[in-house]
Scaffold this motif. Sequence first.
Motif, PDB file in Angstrom:
ATOM      1  N   TRP A  49      -6.748   7.023  -4.122  1.00  0.00           N
ATOM      2  CA  TRP A  49      -6.452   6.201  -5.291  1.00  0.00           C
ATOM      3  C   TRP A  49      -5.630   4.982  -4.899  1.00  0.00           C
ATOM      4  CZ3 TRP A  49      -9.327   6.275  -9.242  1.00  0.00           C
ATOM      5  CH2 TRP A  49      -9.895   7.459  -9.723  1.00  0.00           C
ATOM      6  N   ALA A  50      -4.770   5.123  -3.907  1.00  0.00           N
ATOM      7  CA  ALA A  50      -3.978   3.984  -3.428  1.00  0.00           C
ATOM      8  C   ALA A  50      -4.890   2.895  -2.872  1.00  0.00           C
ATOM      9  CB  ALA A  50      -2.982   4.440  -2.363  1.00  0.00           C
ATOM     10  N   ILE A  51      -5.935   3.292  -2.131  1.00  0.00           N
ATOM     11  CA  ILE A  51      -6.902   2.323  -1.588  1.00  0.00           C
ATOM     12  C   ILE A  51      -7.618   1.592  -2.716  1.00  0.00           C
ATOM     13  CG2 ILE A  51      -9.106   2.124  -0.365  1.00  0.00           C
ATOM     14  CD1 ILE A  51      -8.156   4.331   1.507  1.00  0.00           C
ATOM     15  N   ILE A  52      -8.057   2.347  -3.735  1.00  0.00           N
ATOM     16  CA  ILE A  52      -8.799   1.757  -4.854  1.00  0.00           C
ATOM     17  C   ILE A  52      -7.920   0.775  -5.631  1.00  0.00           C
ATOM     18  CG2 ILE A  52      -9.930   2.261  -7.053  1.00  0.00           C
ATOM     19  CD1 ILE A  52     -10.846   4.924  -5.801  1.00  0.00           C
ATOM     20  N   ILE A  53      -6.686   1.178  -5.943  1.00  0.00           N
ATOM     21  CA  ILE A  53      -5.765   0.304  -6.686  1.00  0.00           C
ATOM     22  C   ILE A  53      -5.399  -0.917  -5.839  1.00  0.00           C
ATOM     23  CG2 ILE A  53      -3.465   0.159  -7.716  1.00  0.00           C
ATOM     24  CD1 ILE A  53      -3.736   3.151  -8.402  1.00  0.00           C
ATOM     25  N   LEU A  65       0.829  -1.205   0.000  1.00  0.00           N
ATOM     26  CA  LEU A  65       0.000   0.000   0.000  1.00  0.00           C
ATOM     27  C   LEU A  65       0.862   1.253   0.000  1.00  0.00           C
ATOM     28  CD1 LEU A  65      -2.823   1.219   0.070  1.00  0.00           C
ATOM     29  CD2 LEU A  65      -2.793   1.015   2.567  1.00  0.00           C
ATOM     30  N   ARG A  66       1.952   1.250   0.760  1.00  0.00           N
ATOM     31  CA  ARG A  66       2.868   2.392   0.776  1.00  0.00           C
ATOM     32  C   ARG A  66       3.514   2.570  -0.601  1.00  0.00           C
ATOM     33  NH1 ARG A  66       6.383   5.239   4.280  1.00  0.00           N
ATOM     34  NH2 ARG A  66       7.535   6.683   2.929  1.00  0.00           N
ATOM     35  N   TRP A  67       3.888   1.485  -1.238  1.00  0.00           N
ATOM     36  CA  TRP A  67       4.493   1.539  -2.569  1.00  0.00           C
ATOM     37  C   TRP A  67       3.512   2.148  -3.576  1.00  0.00           C
ATOM     38  CZ3 TRP A  67       3.146  -1.774  -6.869  1.00  0.00           C
ATOM     39  CH2 TRP A  67       3.971  -1.609  -7.976  1.00  0.00           C
ATOM     40  N   ILE A  68       2.239   1.738  -3.493  1.00  0.00           N
ATOM     41  CA  ILE A  68       1.231   2.298  -4.397  1.00  0.00           C
ATOM     42  C   ILE A  68       1.039   3.785  -4.125  1.00  0.00           C
ATOM     43  CG2 ILE A  68      -1.201   2.199  -5.090  1.00  0.00           C
ATOM     44  CD1 ILE A  68      -1.173  -0.774  -4.344  1.00  0.00           C
ATOM     45  N   TYR A  69       1.000   4.166  -2.832  1.00  0.00           N
ATOM     46  CA  TYR A  69       0.824   5.580  -2.489  1.00  0.00           C
ATOM     47  C   TYR A  69       1.992   6.415  -3.001  1.00  0.00           C
ATOM     48  CZ  TYR A  69       0.608   9.902   0.145  1.00  0.00           C
ATOM     49  OH  TYR A  69       0.589  11.231   0.474  1.00  0.00           O
ATOM     50  N   ASP A  70       3.210   5.909  -2.878  1.00  0.00           N
ATOM     51  CA  ASP A  70       4.373   6.655  -3.354  1.00  0.00           C
ATOM     52  C   ASP A  70       4.314   6.896  -4.861  1.00  0.00           C
ATOM     53  OD1 ASP A  70       5.462   6.839  -0.831  1.00  0.00           O
ATOM     54  OD2 ASP A  70       6.729   5.062  -1.041  1.00  0.00           O
TER      55      ASP A  70
END
Length: 342
Positions: free
Chosen positions: A63-67, A51-56
């Motif tokens: 959008w990080a939550i959705i992905i 999740l941190r990687w997606i947020y970065d």
Amino acid sequence: MSKRFIRSRLALIGILTVLMALVLSGCVPNGDGTSSNIFILLIVRPFGYILRWIYDIVGSYGWAIIIFQLLAKIVMLPLSIKSKKGTMAQAKLQPKMQELEKRYKNDKQKYQEELTKLYQTEGVSPMSGCLPMLLTFPIMIGLYWPISQPLTYLMHLTADQINQIKTTLAIAAEGVVSEITVAQQVFENFDKVAHISENIIQMDMRFLGVNLGVVPDWKTLNIVFLFPIISAVTSFLLMKLTSYLQFRASGKAPANENASMTFMMPLMSLWIGFTLPAGLTLYWIAGNLTSMAQEYFMHIYMQRLEAKEAENPSPKANAREIAKKEAIEAHVQKSGSKRKKH
């Protein structure tokens, strides 16, 4: 598939469930005098890194939550397909099972024997629908933790550091304050708390102009107020779509208890949506929407698979057809011999 085999499968599922609970609830030492829960170590923390990687990459927690939710659905898709196949196979057997139940309503032992034969001739496992879903439970639970606790699992802060942040920002200690709410306060007051830990980052909790750290208030009509309503509506649509596709696949309307769940789940979703931050409600909305898409495309996939199977039967399908014919012939011969005796 014998009666003994069915019992052994049930026992195996029970043992696996207990072992899974025991293993995931165990603890291992960290080397610094503390210990970590195995469930957190093996499932939650890796999800936190993802999740941190997606947020970065995207720079938006929403959008990080959705992905993140979409990737989880893709990972669990093989298990979902396997479970769907088992559920559809069970649904198609319902008319025959009901016929057996009426025929042998006064002879439970005979009913169980005939039911076992039915499963055997149709090539259906009574556990095929629930066993794959059992394996997805730890994943589903593990997804929730890093989303709801970004300070712990995305910034890797300790409980003392989080309490120090709350004290510095004068965040009320009474009641439970979500880490999503605290994370938004950290974003807005980064200079005041940056010295507490080098792991603290400015993580913006706003999504399309909405503060995901805010808990919706049913007395205040705004954009955040719509989140629980959207969650309830999408939950209702998901239940209706699932029932409709089940009816299309089996030709049988869902049972009354399933119909009552169609309204119970959305109402629970609505109530929970007004008690937790909007970020968690967004997670449920994303889950409902991705589940709707998954159910629809799995339905199409199953239809095409059945059509392909009908045109070009697999060796297993041929074997099942042979077994069916042999079972019918044996039943006819048995009935004929009984009539001759009389």
